[in-house]
Design an enzyme around this catalytic site. Sequence first.
Site, PDB file in Angstrom:
ATOM      1  N   ILE A 525      14.595 -31.501  58.012  1.00 20.58           N
ATOM      2  CA  ILE A 525      14.773 -32.521  56.960  1.00 20.58           C
ATOM      3  C   ILE A 525      14.207 -33.869  57.407  1.00 20.58           C
ATOM      4  O   ILE A 525      14.196 -34.205  58.586  1.00 20.58           O
ATOM      5  CB  ILE A 525      16.258 -32.708  56.551  1.00 20.58           C
ATOM      6  CG1 ILE A 525      17.152 -32.961  57.761  1.00 20.58           C
ATOM      7  CG2 ILE A 525      16.743 -31.538  55.751  1.00 20.58           C
ATOM      8  CD1 ILE A 525      18.609 -33.218  57.385  1.00 20.58           C
ATOM      9  N   CYS A 526      13.709 -34.599  56.412  1.00 18.45           N
ATOM     10  CA  CYS A 526      13.327 -36.000  56.608  1.00 18.45           C
ATOM     11  C   CYS A 526      13.692 -36.709  55.307  1.00 18.45           C
ATOM     12  O   CYS A 526      14.545 -36.234  54.563  1.00 18.45           O
ATOM     13  CB  CYS A 526      11.839 -36.126  56.958  1.00 18.45           C
ATOM     14  SG  CYS A 526      10.762 -35.630  55.612  1.00 18.45           S
ATOM     15  N   ARG A 527      13.025 -37.815  55.009  1.00 14.63           N
ATOM     16  CA  ARG A 527      13.430 -38.532  53.787  1.00 14.63           C
ATOM     17  C   ARG A 527      12.963 -37.807  52.535  1.00 14.63           C
ATOM     18  O   ARG A 527      13.739 -37.571  51.622  1.00 14.63           O
ATOM     19  CB  ARG A 527      12.887 -39.955  53.824  1.00 14.63           C
ATOM     20  CG  ARG A 527      13.306 -40.767  52.623  1.00 14.63           C
ATOM     21  CD  ARG A 527      13.036 -42.236  52.800  1.00 14.63           C
ATOM     22  NE  ARG A 527      13.456 -42.951  51.613  1.00 14.63           N
ATOM     23  CZ  ARG A 527      12.678 -43.164  50.559  1.00 14.63           C
ATOM     24  NH1 ARG A 527      11.443 -42.701  50.553  1.00 14.63           N
ATOM     25  NH2 ARG A 527      13.133 -43.813  49.518  1.00 14.63           N
ATOM     26  N   MET A 553      16.036 -35.859  52.065  1.00  9.88           N
ATOM     27  CA  MET A 553      17.236 -36.607  51.701  1.00  9.88           C
ATOM     28  C   MET A 553      17.190 -37.048  50.236  1.00  9.88           C
ATOM     29  O   MET A 553      18.224 -37.195  49.594  1.00  9.88           O
ATOM     30  CB  MET A 553      17.389 -37.847  52.589  1.00  9.88           C
ATOM     31  CG  MET A 553      17.598 -37.538  54.047  1.00  9.88           C
ATOM     32  SD  MET A 553      19.014 -36.465  54.365  1.00  9.88           S
ATOM     33  CE  MET A 553      20.368 -37.535  53.941  1.00  9.88           C
TER      34      MET A 553
END
Length: 565
Positions: A525-527, A553
């Site tokens: 996961i990242c933004r 996110m």
Amino acid sequence: MKVIIVGGVAGGASCAARLRRLDEKAEILMVERGPYVSYANCGLPYHIGGVIEKESSLLVASERTFREQFNVDCRVNCEAIKISPDKKTVDLRNVTTGNITTESYDKLVLSPGAPSIRPPLPGIDLPGIFQVRTVPDARAIREWIEKGSLFLSGMNSYSGFQTVRPKTRAVVIGGGFIGLETAENFVHRGFDVTLVEMGDQVLAPLDQEMARIVEGYVEKHGIRLALNDGVAGFQQAANDTLSVLTKSGKSYPADIVILALGVRPDTTLAKTAGLEIGQRGGIRVDDQMRTSNPDIFAVGDAVEIKDFVTGEWSLIALAGPANRQGRIAADVIAGRDSRFRGSQGTSIIGLFGAAAAWTGASEKTLTRIGDKDYEKIYLYPNSHAGYYPGAKPIAMKVLFRKTDGRLLGAQALGEDNVDKRISALAVALQMGATIYDLEETELCYAPQFGSAKDPVNFAGMVAADVLRGDMPLSHWKTAKAEFLLDVREPAELAVENVPEAVHIPIGQLRARLAELPRDREIHVICRSGQRAYIVTRMLLQNGFKAKTVSGGMLSLAHNYLLDAH
Ligand SMILES: Cc1cc2nc3c(=O)[nH]c(=O)nc-3n(C[C@H](O)[C@H](O)[C@H](O)COP(=O)(O)OP(=O)(O)OC[C@H]3O[C@@H](n4cnc5c(N)ncnc54)[C@H](O)[C@@H]3O)c2cc1C
């Protein structure tokens, strides 16, 4: 050849104008029950809000225009009340005088539209309850608002003066286009606005997690939403006001109530001719807009058409399809071989400077019909190059076939240039494009308009990465139970965090690969998903099992809202 057209607004008026352009000799009679032909019902909410100030701006073409420019015998306040298909006649009633006349036809076109649903609820006929369908409806609403409510305030009753309090509380029932647009316009007018919706989301064609973004946005701009609550009835209250009673037992005070519960195809006249009515309740037509009677055509909101993606019969109440169908009916009557391709339901709504738009199938539609051969991606590209001032993120969801990459549907929300992305995707979808085609689509670009990789290309590239196996994908619903690797920077974690995730910033990852499991799938996961994709590639090439969590996110935010609501 004599052609009678019933209904003089979107479908009917475009049919009449097209037919005249194709056949100078045809005798064309267009009858409209209401006082106006060819008016812009799509502009009505904005006239209520005062954005379109003059009523006359809504009148696109008049009865006179049709007579003089198109040589169409155009009659307003004239209702078609009965069709006799064996005699090929229509009985017409003059709404003003009550006079009934009979006209014969060679071809008949029905474009009677779809009236607003008005359930027989207690108190529904009380003054102050309106619908938004016609110019007179909008006029009545404006007059009601401007009239104000009479009441005696404490001070003034003491002093003996009666004051007029402006109407300031609106309750809108129904969270579809018309309800939301009208609610927005009441906010513009300074009203306190509550929108009551029986379903669990606004804008039913959107998938629920996308609708959550719309809901958050309109709430931020002052519309109070009451979802999962149906209206049960209305009561007259003190001082010329109303109480809106809901099934959950709540009562909302209102100075004005707008009913926007959806529309239902008008099949009254079609039934007098014994025309086939489909399972969705609309007039059944073929792809040339011909009804079960070969001399009678039907177009617009009153007909059932084939959904372009699913092939199902469906009801699409939109101006674009109605206009195109009117044109096709005219073509066919004039001897041309035009055909309606079906509708994708391409739609847009503007709300407080933002827009929500979509085309094609939603995920819930695909799920409902048991279609499992699809994948979805969430992405949040900028509306134009990030370095040029004014770029705004667009939240996008794109659905495509797993087996061949065909584009199935797209939904987009944002404050800048959402329309052109969905319009481009709508054209692509109708052309049968795949996500591989989107990768290669050449769109105009300069930094104030887009990006060298436009959001449309970007959607194609992300989706193609998924299908080529370059970016195995996961979604929050299942990812949360897996090994989660968060590759964002510490400062970002301070803003929002997923506690169960292992955190290794992307810049440190190559040196810390030994900390990762080789026997488990790693969900990255990242933004927004971009860095997660880079890491997924890195991990796959280092022999790990890795997946990118779609939308990162940002998609968690509205998928989370979904669970929390
Ligand atoms: C408030 C509002 C906002 C909208 N906004 C949008 C939008 O932004 N985008 C969009 O795509 N669509 C929008 N729509 C929907 C769009 O206006 C309709 O899809 C379109 O007008 C349908 O065209 P139609 O010809 O089928 O019916 P209509 O345009 O509704 O015309 C039907 C006409 O037939 C007349 N009629 C019915 N029966 C008879 C009879 N027996 N005899 C004589 N006349 C008869 C009616 O009086 C009516 O005027 C909106 C609709 C409304 C009400």
